[in-house]
Scaffold this active site. Structure first.
Site, PDB file in Angstrom:
ATOM      1  N   ASP A  15       0.841  -1.204   0.000  1.00 21.74           N
ATOM      2  CA  ASP A  15       0.000   0.000   0.000  1.00 21.74           C
ATOM      3  C   ASP A  15       0.875   1.252   0.000  1.00 21.74           C
ATOM      4  O   ASP A  15       1.257   1.756   1.055  1.00 21.74           O
ATOM      5  CB  ASP A  15      -0.936  -0.005   1.213  1.00 21.74           C
ATOM      6  CG  ASP A  15      -1.883   1.199   1.204  1.00 21.74           C
ATOM      7  OD1 ASP A  15      -1.741   2.080   0.335  1.00 21.74           O
ATOM      8  OD2 ASP A  15      -2.759   1.257   2.077  1.00 21.74           O
ATOM      9  N   HIS A  32       0.216   8.038   2.587  1.00 25.73           N
ATOM     10  CA  HIS A  32       0.931   7.321   3.646  1.00 25.73           C
ATOM     11  C   HIS A  32       2.449   7.554   3.620  1.00 25.73           C
ATOM     12  O   HIS A  32       3.111   7.421   4.636  1.00 25.73           O
ATOM     13  CB  HIS A  32       0.687   5.811   3.528  1.00 25.73           C
ATOM     14  CG  HIS A  32      -0.759   5.432   3.589  1.00 25.73           C
ATOM     15  ND1 HIS A  32      -1.591   5.853   4.597  1.00 25.73           N
ATOM     16  CD2 HIS A  32      -1.521   4.676   2.766  1.00 25.73           C
ATOM     17  CE1 HIS A  32      -2.813   5.369   4.377  1.00 25.73           C
ATOM     18  NE2 HIS A  32      -2.797   4.663   3.274  1.00 25.73           N
ATOM     19  N   ILE A  73      -0.293   9.888   6.897  1.00 21.42           N
ATOM     20  CA  ILE A  73      -1.038   9.116   7.903  1.00 21.42           C
ATOM     21  C   ILE A  73      -0.705   7.629   7.752  1.00 21.42           C
ATOM     22  O   ILE A  73      -0.388   7.156   6.663  1.00 21.42           O
ATOM     23  CB  ILE A  73      -2.563   9.344   7.819  1.00 21.42           C
ATOM     24  CG1 ILE A  73      -3.143   8.844   6.492  1.00 21.42           C
ATOM     25  CG2 ILE A  73      -2.892  10.822   8.013  1.00 21.42           C
ATOM     26  CD1 ILE A  73      -4.671   8.783   6.481  1.00 21.42           C
ATOM     27  N   GLY A 108      -4.478   2.329   7.699  1.00 21.91           N
ATOM     28  CA  GLY A 108      -5.435   1.820   8.689  1.00 21.91           C
ATOM     29  C   GLY A 108      -5.220   0.353   8.995  1.00 21.91           C
ATOM     30  O   GLY A 108      -5.357  -0.081  10.155  1.00 21.91           O
TER      31      GLY A 108
END
Lengths: 128, 145
Positions: A29, A34, A49, A52
């Protein structure tokens, strides 16, 4: 291991500055939100960030550390409710809400250092 | 533009992922989980599994090979700039071991159109080389309009 209703456990993880990059490499990912703090700022996130699913993996680790056997985790679910920023500290608190047959149901509370829940409706099932 | 609900049930080609102990270790380090079941071969050989096993959430690694083609599906045409991961659910069955070949099939299991956003759920079913289930993943993404 004897697991009883009402039993609690906890864990925490420090999200180091490069965690999202390690996770990107391992998971595939590479979404720029990110790995690129400038991109994260541009889209209003205030920086990069954490993925998740990495936060969910931290929660799963807390459960399997407690259970003592990673193969005993039979189910985990969550809603991604707030972003985790780099250099955050994530706290995970688990409680056994019910035991049915050979399954313990576990409710988890996953927060960042501000107290905000970053995952919600976090439920796991562990083989007992 | 809303995601057309006619795509509910659309299936995607399966993918077989070969699990290596080194990828397991790389993933385990990335999630800061150095459990000896994943990291220590001598320990793993003596464990009830008899081999290095993968962390349960390693399912994201082989799952990604199914999610990406859906994100890139020009017929479905998801607005990736507006897409966020909303919810995740994993159900685990047999453990995944180093050396396994995991075949995952995925389909769109649900699409819901709401006023300000669309919700799309993808179901991935993963089986090992023995045909036994290892994981069912439900990936729910929210696309703001």
């Amino acid at each position: 291991m004897a697991i009883e209703k009402g039993e609690t456990f906890s864990g925490s993880e420090k999200v180091d500055k490069y965690r999202a990059i390690y996770y990107a490499g391992a998971s595939g990912d590479f979404n720029p939100i990110h790995i690129d703090p400038d991109f994260g700022k541009m889209v209003g996130l205030g920086g990069a960030i954490l993925q998740g699913l990495c936060t969910l993996a931290f929660a799963a680790k807390t459960v399997t550390d407690w259970a003592g056997d990673p193969g005993k985790l039979k189910k985990i679910r969550c809603r991604f409710s707030a972003p985790v920023m780099l250099e955050d500290t994530i706290s995970i608190e688990g409680a056994v809400s019910d035991i049915q047959g050979n399954r313990a149901k576990v409710d988890l509370k996953v927060t960042r250092q501000t107290g905000v829940e970053v995952l919600q409706k976090v439920e796991a099932e562990v083989e007992v | 533009m809303a995601i057309d609900t006619k795509f509910i049930g659309k299936e995607y080609p399966s993918y077989t992922y070969d699990v290596s102990k080194d990828k397991i270790k790389e993933y385990a380090k990335a999630i800061k989980n150095q459990d000896p079941h994943f990291m220590d071969e001598a320990f793993a050989k003596k464990s009830k599994y008899g081999a290095i096993i993968a962390p349960p959430t390693f399912a994201v690694v082989f799952g990604a090979y199914l999610i990406e083609p859906i994100f890139l599906d020009s017929e479905l045409n998801l607005n990736m700039a507006m897409l966020v991961h909303g919810e995740q659910e994993f159900e685990f069955f047999e453990v995944v071991k180093a050396g396994d070949a995991i075949t995952t099939t995925a389909k769109i299991s649900d699409i819901r159109n709401k006023e300000k956003l669309d919700v799309i759920t993808i179901e991935g079913i993963s089986k090992n080389q023995h045909g036994r289930s290892v994981c069912r993943g439900l990936y729910t993404f929210v696309v703001r309009k």
